[in-house]
Design a protein around this motif. Structure first.
Motif, PDB file in Angstrom:
ATOM      1  N   VAL A 195       2.546  -5.504   7.992  1.00 26.80           N
ATOM      2  CA  VAL A 195       3.595  -4.595   8.451  1.00 26.80           C
ATOM      3  C   VAL A 195       3.061  -3.175   8.340  1.00 26.80           C
ATOM      4  CG1 VAL A 195       6.005  -3.915   8.209  1.00 26.80           C
ATOM      5  CG2 VAL A 195       5.261  -6.170   7.384  1.00 26.80           C
ATOM      6  N   ASN A 196       3.122  -2.451   9.450  1.00 24.90           N
ATOM      7  CA  ASN A 196       2.630  -1.078   9.439  1.00 24.90           C
ATOM      8  C   ASN A 196       3.285  -0.331  10.589  1.00 24.90           C
ATOM      9  OD1 ASN A 196       0.871   1.303   9.575  1.00 24.90           O
ATOM     10  ND2 ASN A 196      -0.501   0.125   8.242  1.00 24.90           N
ATOM     11  N   LYS A 197       3.561   0.955  10.368  1.00 30.11           N
ATOM     12  CA  LYS A 197       4.115   1.776  11.449  1.00 30.11           C
ATOM     13  C   LYS A 197       3.093   1.978  12.550  1.00 30.11           C
ATOM     14  CE  LYS A 197       7.496   5.109   9.863  1.00 30.11           C
ATOM     15  NZ  LYS A 197       7.605   6.395   9.133  1.00 30.11           N
ATOM     16  N   ILE A 257      -0.378  -0.996   4.498  1.00 26.57           N
ATOM     17  CA  ILE A 257      -1.781  -0.913   4.076  1.00 26.57           C
ATOM     18  C   ILE A 257      -2.639  -0.629   5.306  1.00 26.57           C
ATOM     19  CG2 ILE A 257      -3.731  -2.268   3.205  1.00 26.57           C
ATOM     20  CD1 ILE A 257      -1.784  -3.717   1.354  1.00 26.57           C
ATOM     21  N   SER A 258      -3.522   0.361   5.191  1.00 25.57           N
ATOM     22  CA  SER A 258      -4.302   0.748   6.371  1.00 25.57           C
ATOM     23  C   SER A 258      -5.423  -0.245   6.665  1.00 25.57           C
ATOM     24  CB  SER A 258      -4.886   2.150   6.175  1.00 25.57           C
ATOM     25  OG  SER A 258      -5.672   2.192   5.002  1.00 25.57           O
ATOM     26  N   GLY A 259      -5.959  -0.890   5.627  1.00 29.47           N
ATOM     27  CA  GLY A 259      -7.016  -1.875   5.867  1.00 29.47           C
ATOM     28  C   GLY A 259      -8.410  -1.309   5.697  1.00 29.47           C
ATOM     29  N   ALA A 314       6.673  -1.741  12.257  1.00 24.82           N
ATOM     30  CA  ALA A 314       7.981  -1.299  11.759  1.00 24.82           C
ATOM     31  C   ALA A 314       7.810  -0.657  10.392  1.00 24.82           C
ATOM     32  CB  ALA A 314       8.929  -2.503  11.642  1.00 24.82           C
ATOM     33  N   ASP A 315       8.894  -0.176   9.850  1.00 25.49           N
ATOM     34  CA  ASP A 315       8.875   0.424   8.521  1.00 25.49           C
ATOM     35  C   ASP A 315       8.725  -0.668   7.454  1.00 25.49           C
ATOM     36  OD1 ASP A 315       9.623   2.926   6.779  1.00 25.49           O
ATOM     37  OD2 ASP A 315      10.750   1.219   5.967  1.00 25.49           O
ATOM     38  N   ALA A 316       7.757  -0.476   6.585  1.00 25.94           N
ATOM     39  CA  ALA A 316       7.420  -1.515   5.609  1.00 25.94           C
ATOM     40  C   ALA A 316       8.581  -1.804   4.653  1.00 25.94           C
ATOM     41  CB  ALA A 316       6.181  -1.107   4.824  1.00 25.94           C
ATOM     42  N   ALA A 373      -1.912  -4.895  -4.856  1.00 29.71           N
ATOM     43  CA  ALA A 373      -1.741  -3.488  -4.496  1.00 29.71           C
ATOM     44  C   ALA A 373      -3.070  -2.865  -4.080  1.00 29.71           C
ATOM     45  CB  ALA A 373      -1.169  -2.728  -5.683  1.00 29.71           C
ATOM     46  N   THR A 374      -2.988  -1.771  -3.360  1.00 28.57           N
ATOM     47  CA  THR A 374      -4.203  -1.010  -3.025  1.00 28.57           C
ATOM     48  C   THR A 374      -4.438   0.049  -4.103  1.00 28.57           C
ATOM     49  OG1 THR A 374      -2.997   0.624  -1.738  1.00 28.57           O
ATOM     50  CG2 THR A 374      -3.821  -1.310  -0.547  1.00 28.57           C
ATOM     51  N   ARG A 375      -5.562   0.712  -3.993  1.00 31.52           N
ATOM     52  CA  ARG A 375      -5.933   1.651  -5.037  1.00 31.52           C
ATOM     53  C   ARG A 375      -4.981   2.842  -5.182  1.00 31.52           C
ATOM     54  NH1 ARG A 375     -11.989   3.847  -6.307  1.00 31.52           N
ATOM     55  NH2 ARG A 375     -11.523   5.475  -4.803  1.00 31.52           N
ATOM     56  N   GLY A 424       0.826  -1.207   0.000  1.00 32.40           N
ATOM     57  CA  GLY A 424       0.000   0.000   0.000  1.00 32.40           C
ATOM     58  C   GLY A 424       0.854   1.248   0.000  1.00 32.40           C
ATOM     59  N   ARG A 425       0.185   2.357   0.237  1.00 33.99           N
ATOM     60  CA  ARG A 425       0.842   3.654   0.193  1.00 33.99           C
ATOM     61  C   ARG A 425       2.026   3.731   1.162  1.00 33.99           C
ATOM     62  NH1 ARG A 425      -3.004   8.508  -0.708  1.00 33.99           N
ATOM     63  NH2 ARG A 425      -4.230   7.454   0.881  1.00 33.99           N
ATOM     64  N   GLY A 426       1.943   2.955   2.250  1.00 31.63           N
ATOM     65  CA  GLY A 426       3.006   2.967   3.253  1.00 31.63           C
ATOM     66  C   GLY A 426       4.345   2.445   2.752  1.00 31.63           C
TER      67      GLY A 426
HETATM   68  C1  LIG Z   1     -15.767   3.402  -4.224  1.00 31.93           C
HETATM   69  C2  LIG Z   1     -14.398   3.061  -3.712  1.00 31.93           C
HETATM   70  C3  LIG Z   1     -13.829   1.862  -4.116  1.00 31.93           C
HETATM   71  C4  LIG Z   1     -12.557   1.529  -3.657  1.00 31.93           C
HETATM   72  N1  LIG Z   1     -12.036   0.340  -4.066  1.00 31.93           N
HETATM   73  C5  LIG Z   1     -10.830  -0.031  -3.603  1.00 31.93           C
HETATM   74  C6  LIG Z   1     -10.251  -1.285  -3.958  1.00 31.93           C
HETATM   75  O1  LIG Z   1     -10.837  -2.084  -4.707  1.00 31.93           O
HETATM   76  N2  LIG Z   1      -9.031  -1.596  -3.466  1.00 31.93           N
HETATM   77  C7  LIG Z   1      -8.346  -0.756  -2.618  1.00 31.93           C
HETATM   78  O2  LIG Z   1      -7.246  -1.112  -2.171  1.00 31.93           O
HETATM   79  N3  LIG Z   1      -8.861   0.426  -2.271  1.00 31.93           N
HETATM   80  C8  LIG Z   1     -10.086   0.817  -2.736  1.00 31.93           C
HETATM   81  N4  LIG Z   1     -10.577   2.040  -2.365  1.00 31.93           N
HETATM   82  C9  LIG Z   1      -9.749   2.930  -1.579  1.00 31.93           C
HETATM   83  C10 LIG Z   1      -9.759   2.585  -0.100  1.00 31.93           C
HETATM   84  O3  LIG Z   1     -10.863   3.221   0.513  1.00 31.93           O
HETATM   85  C11 LIG Z   1      -8.496   3.065   0.605  1.00 31.93           C
HETATM   86  O4  LIG Z   1      -8.335   4.432   0.362  1.00 31.93           O
HETATM   87  C12 LIG Z   1      -7.233   2.335   0.163  1.00 31.93           C
HETATM   88  O5  LIG Z   1      -7.398   0.940   0.238  1.00 31.93           O
HETATM   89  C13 LIG Z   1      -6.085   2.737   1.046  1.00 31.93           C
HETATM   90  O6  LIG Z   1      -4.891   2.244   0.513  1.00 31.93           O
HETATM   91  P1  LIG Z   1      -3.584   2.137   1.418  1.00 31.93           P
HETATM   92  O7  LIG Z   1      -3.870   1.252   2.570  1.00 31.93           O
HETATM   93  O8  LIG Z   1      -2.493   1.743   0.510  1.00 31.93           O
HETATM   94  O9  LIG Z   1      -3.308   3.639   1.843  1.00 31.93           O
HETATM   95  P2  LIG Z   1      -3.551   4.390   3.217  1.00 31.93           P
HETATM   96  O10 LIG Z   1      -4.927   4.259   3.689  1.00 31.93           O
HETATM   97  O11 LIG Z   1      -3.000   5.754   3.023  1.00 31.93           O
HETATM   98  O12 LIG Z   1      -2.677   3.590   4.262  1.00 31.93           O
HETATM   99  C14 LIG Z   1      -1.273   3.610   4.278  1.00 31.93           C
HETATM  100  C15 LIG Z   1      -0.841   2.841   5.508  1.00 31.93           C
HETATM  101  O13 LIG Z   1       0.551   2.726   5.518  1.00 31.93           O
HETATM  102  C16 LIG Z   1       1.038   2.961   6.810  1.00 31.93           C
HETATM  103  N5  LIG Z   1       2.393   3.492   6.669  1.00 31.93           N
HETATM  104  C17 LIG Z   1       2.790   4.711   6.267  1.00 31.93           C
HETATM  105  N6  LIG Z   1       4.114   4.773   6.200  1.00 31.93           N
HETATM  106  C18 LIG Z   1       4.587   3.582   6.549  1.00 31.93           C
HETATM  107  C19 LIG Z   1       5.898   3.035   6.662  1.00 31.93           C
HETATM  108  N7  LIG Z   1       7.002   3.731   6.371  1.00 31.93           N
HETATM  109  N8  LIG Z   1       5.995   1.748   7.053  1.00 31.93           N
HETATM  110  C20 LIG Z   1       4.897   1.023   7.346  1.00 31.93           C
HETATM  111  N9  LIG Z   1       3.656   1.494   7.254  1.00 31.93           N
HETATM  112  C21 LIG Z   1       3.504   2.759   6.860  1.00 31.93           C
HETATM  113  C22 LIG Z   1       0.083   3.938   7.440  1.00 31.93           C
HETATM  114  O14 LIG Z   1       0.109   3.799   8.847  1.00 31.93           O
HETATM  115  C23 LIG Z   1      -1.239   3.496   6.822  1.00 31.93           C
HETATM  116  O15 LIG Z   1      -1.876   2.539   7.639  1.00 31.93           O
HETATM  117  C24 LIG Z   1     -11.855   2.389  -2.794  1.00 31.93           C
HETATM  118  C25 LIG Z   1     -12.449   3.574  -2.380  1.00 31.93           C
HETATM  119  C26 LIG Z   1     -13.690   3.923  -2.823  1.00 31.93           C
HETATM  120  C27 LIG Z   1     -14.293   5.200  -2.345  1.00 31.93           C
END
Ligand SMILES: Cc1cc2nc3c(=O)[nH]c(=O)nc-3n(C[C@H](O)[C@H](O)[C@H](O)COP(=O)(O)OP(=O)(O)OC[C@H]3O[C@@H](n4cnc5c(N)ncnc54)[C@H](O)[C@@H]3O)c2cc1C
Lengths: 333, 273
Positions: free
Chosen positions: A296-298, A277-279, A314-316, A244-246, A219-221
C-alpha cells in the motif's frame, strides 16, 4: 520389495525441528524425485538420543535412516559431521544428497562436497530430474532477480542445499515402515578443531518475525506512531508479526527487533503486507523470500509497489483500518 | 606478527544488473564491477585485527584483469600486499574449482598465513561455498558467518548466530573465517591510502602455469557443475494495481484473493452469503 537402483539421501537437520521443517520438505521432494530415477529415500541422523527424529523422518517419507547416536555427538559439529557423512557416502554411494539451506547446512554441505570432489548447488528453489536422469537444480542469483539451472553431469553424488519453505512436507504417517541402520561412531574419528564455548538458543522474539508466515511491515508512510500501532492490531487479527523499516525504528514507532532489511534481518512470510514503504534496496534485501506481497502506497511508482503481487494506491493508514474491519467481519467464530 | 589473507571477489553492481530482458541472460562483459559487499566486511575485520595485533594483510582475488580494481581499493583501505590470480583458462570456475585454485595460490605465495578471511557470500552467485571449501582444501579449521572476533595468542574466539543459536566458538590458528555482513561496517579510504593505491601498488599477477596447474584443473574444465541456463523469473508477479476508496479496495482484495490469504492464516475469508 525389490532393491532400488539408486538412493537419494536427505541430511537430517533436526536442531530446530519445530520451527524449521526443511528436512521434512526435502524428504517429500526426494520421494517425487525417487519415482523418476528408481531410488529409495534415505535420511541420516547424527546426534545423541535422536530416536524421536528418526521416527519423524520415517513418518514423513524416509524408507531408511542411517543413525549415528553417541554422546560425543550431542552438539552439532561441522568438523565431525563432515567426516561421518563422508565415510557413509563412500560406503553406500548415494546418487543425490539434499541438505536444508540452514546456517548449519550451508556450512556443512560445501565442505562435504569438497571432500567428495563433487558439485554442489546452493540455496535451491527448484529440483527436478531431466531426460538424462540428472538432477536439475534451480538456484537464485543476484538476490533472486535471476534464476540459474545447474547440473552435475559426471561427479557423484549430486548435491544441493535447498531453501526452507520451497517444498510441501508429506503429512506424517506413523504407521509407515522404515529400516534403521545403526552406524557406530568410528573410533578413529579425528578430534573437533573447533571448541564450543557456549551455545544459547536465541530469544523467541526474533525468531517469531523471521519465521512468521504472515508479516505486516510498516514504513514512514504510516504517518505517525499512533497510526503505526494499528498495524499491531492488524497483525493480531491475521495471526502474524509486525516488521518495520529503519526510519520507523529510529522514530521509535517500533522496536529495534522489528527492523527488516539487509544485515541479516531477513523474513520469509507466505503473505507480506507492506504499508507506506518506498522499497529501498536495504529494506527489500530482507524480504526477497516473501511469497504473496500486498503493498500500500500513495505513490504507484514506488519500488515496493513494483515488486508487489497486489499494489494498492491509497493512504496506508486508511487501508490498514479498513482491512482490520473487513477481516473481523469475515473471520467468523 | 599476525599474517592475514583476505579473499575477495569483484561482482557486478546490482543496481544496474546487466541482463538482457528478452533472452534473460547475463551480459557479463557490460557489468561494472565493485568489491563484493561481504568481502568489504571481511577486509574491515582484518584491518581491525591488524590495528590491534601488528598484522599484515594480503588481498587475493581470482578473476578477470578488471578485478585488479578491487585490489587497488584494498590497498587504499590498508591491505599491505596483493595477489591477482587471473588466467583465461580459469573462467567459468564453480566453487570447487575456485577454492582449489585459490588454495594452490595461497600455498605457493603466502604459505605461512595465520588467518584467512572471506566474505560470507557474494552478491552475484550467493553460494557461500568458497570459504568453507577453501578451508577443506587447505586442511585447516573454519567457522562461517562470524559476527565478532577476538584474538588471544594464537586462538581466535568468535561469536555468531547459527540457526537461532548464539554460539561462542574457539579455533586455534591457522584457520579460516567467513565474515557476516552487518558488523564490521567498512571504512572509507584515507587520502594517503588512495595515493598508495594509485602509485604502483605492486600487484603480483599469476596464472595457471605459475601455480603449476593444468587447464583441466581450473575454470570450467575443473568444475563439477554445469550451468544449463540463466533466466529471469518472468511472469512470477502479476502486479495487480487496485485504486479507489479504501473500503472498496479491501473488499475487492478479499474477493479476489480470499484463498491466497485465507489458506495462509487458516481462516475462511469468504464473504457471508
Ligand atoms: C547502510 C544502510 C543500511 C540500511 N539498512 C536498512 C535496513 O536494514 N532496513 C530498512 O528498512 N532500511 C535500511 N536503510 C534505510 C533505507 O535506505 C531506506 O531509507 C528505508 O528503508 C526507507 O524506509 P521507508 O520506506 O519507511 O521510508 P521512505 O523511503 O521515506 O518511504 C515512505 C513511503 O511511504 C509512502 N507514503 C507516504 N505517505 C503515505 C501515505 N499516507 N499512505 C501511503 N503511503 C505513503 C511514500 O510514497 C514512500 O514511498 C539503510 C540505509 C543505509 C544507508
Amino acid at each position: 520389495m525389490a532393491e532400488k537402483k539408486h538412493s537419494i539421501w536427505v541430511f537430517g537437520d533436526y536442531r530446530n525441528y519445530f520451527q524449521n521443517r526443511v528436512t521434512l520438505q526435502l524428504l517429500s521432494r526426494a520421494n517425487d524425485l525417487a519415482k523418476m530415477i528408481d531410488a529409495e529415500v534415505c535420511a541420516t541422523v547424527f546426534g545423541h538420543e535422536v530416536d524421536e527424529w528418526v521416527g519423524e523422518y520415517i513418518a514423513h517419507g524416509a524408507s531408511k535412516v542411517y543413525v549415528c547416536d553417541h554422546p560425543a555427538l550431542t552438539f552439532y559439529s561441522t568438523d565431525i559431521y563432515v567426516v561421518l557423512m563422508e565415510r557413509l557416502v563412500r560406503q553406500y554411494g548415494p546418487e543425490i544428497i539434499l541438505v536444508g539451506a540452514t546456517s548449519f547446512g550451508r556450512e556443512f554441505a560445501p565442505r562435504l562436497a569438497k571432500r567428495l570432489k563433487t558439485g554442489l548447488t546452493a540455496d535451491c528453489v527448484g529440483l527436478d530430474i531431466n531426460d538424462e536422469g540428472l538432477l536439475v537444480q534451480t538456484a537464485p542469483a543476484f538476490g533472486g532477480s535471476l534464476l540459474t539451472r545447474i547440473v552435475t553431469p559426471e561427479k557423484r553424488p549430486q548435491m544441493a542445499t535447498v531453501r526452507p519453505g520451497v517444498f510441501q512436507e508429506i503429512p506424517h504417517n506413523y504407521q509407515a515402515a522404515g529400516e534403521i541402520v545403526n552406524v557406530p561412531l568410528p573410533d578413529d574419528l579425528p578430534g573437533d578443531r573447533i571448541r564450543l564455548v557456549s551455545s544459547e538458543r536465541q530469544a523467541a522474539r526474533e525468531q517469531k518475525l523471521g519465521d512468521a508466515s504472515v508479516v505486516v511491515c510498516g514504513g514512514r508512510g504510516m504517518g505517525s506512531r499512533k497510526k503505526f500501532r494499528n498495524l499491531y492490531e492488524l497483525a493480531r487479527v491475521l495471526g502474524g508479526e509486525v516488521g518495520a523499516t529503519r526510519p520507523v525504528v529510529y522514530a521509535k514507532w517500533a522496536d529495534e527487533d522489528a527492523l527488516v532489511g539487509q544485515a541479516d534481518k531477513h523474513i520469509s512470510p507466505k503473505v507480506l503486507f507492506s504499508f507506506g514503504i518506498s522499497g529501498a534496496i536495504q529494506h527489500t534485501a530482507g524480504i526477497k523470500n516473501a511469497g504473496f506481497i500486498i503493498a500500500v502506497n500513495k505513490n504507484p511508482n514506488a519500488a515496493m509497489m513494483k515488486m508487489a503481487d497486489v499494489a494498492i494506491v491509497a493512504d496506508a493508514g486508511q487501508v490498514c483500518t479498513a482491512l482490520i474491519r473487513e477481516l473481523k467481519k469475515r473471520i467468523r467464530s | 606478527m599476525l599474517k592475514m589473507i583476505v579473499c575477495m571477489k569483484q561482482v557486478p553492481m546490482v543496481s544496474d544488473l546487466p541482463w538482457d530482458p528478452i533472452t534473460g541472460t547475463l551480459t557479463r562483459g557490460a557489468a561494472e564491477g565493485m568489491m563484493n559487499p561481504a568481502c568489504k566486511h571481511a577486509l574491515e575485520a582484518a584491518l581491525l585485527l591488524k590495528e590491534k595485533h601488528d598484522g599484515h594483510i594480503t588481498a587475493i582475488t581470482m578473476g578477470p584483469p578488471s578485478a585488479e580494481e578491487i585490489l587497488r581499493e584494498a590497498i587504499a583501505l590498508g591491505a599491505d600486499r596483493c595477489l591477482m590470480v587471473s588466467d583465461p583458462k580459469m573462467a567459468g570456475a564453480d566453487t570447487l574449482a575456485t577454492s582449489f585454485t585459490l588454495a594452490r595460490a595461497i600455498e605457493i605465495f603466502c604459505p605461512d598465513f595465520d588467518l584467512i578471511l572471506c566474505g560470507c557470500h557474494t552478491s552475484d552467485s550467493e553460494t557461500a561455498q568458497v570459504g568453507p571449501q577453501l578451508s577443506e582444501e587447505l586442511d585447516i579449521p573454519s567457522i562461517a558467518s562470524v559476527e565478532s572476533l577476538e584474538l588471544r595468542e594464537k586462538t581466535l574466539r568468535i561469536t555468531r548466530v547459527s540457526d537461532h543459536f548464539l554460539e561462542t566458538l574457539e579455533m586455534d590458528l591457522p584457520g579460516l573465517v567467513t565474515i557476516a555482513t552487518g558488523r564490521f561496517i567498512p571504512r572509507y579510504a584515507s587520502m594517503a591510502g588512495l595515493g598508495d593505491a594509485f602509485q604502483d601498488p605492486g600487484i603480483l599477477t599469476v596464472g595457471a602455469r605459475d601455480l603449476g596447474l593444468d587447464e583441466h584443473d581450473v575454470g570450467l574444465k575443473g568444475s563439477a557443475t554445469r550451468i544449463l541456463d540463466i533466466f529471469t523469473p518472468v511472469g512470477r508477479k502479476e502486479n495487480i494495481v487496485l485504486t479507489g476508496a479504501p473500503k472498496k479496495i479491501v473488499e475487492e482484495l478479499f474477493e479476489r484473493f480470499d484463498d491466497a490469504i485465507g489458506s495462509v492464516i487458516r481462516k475462511d475469508l469468504k464473504a457471508e452469503k
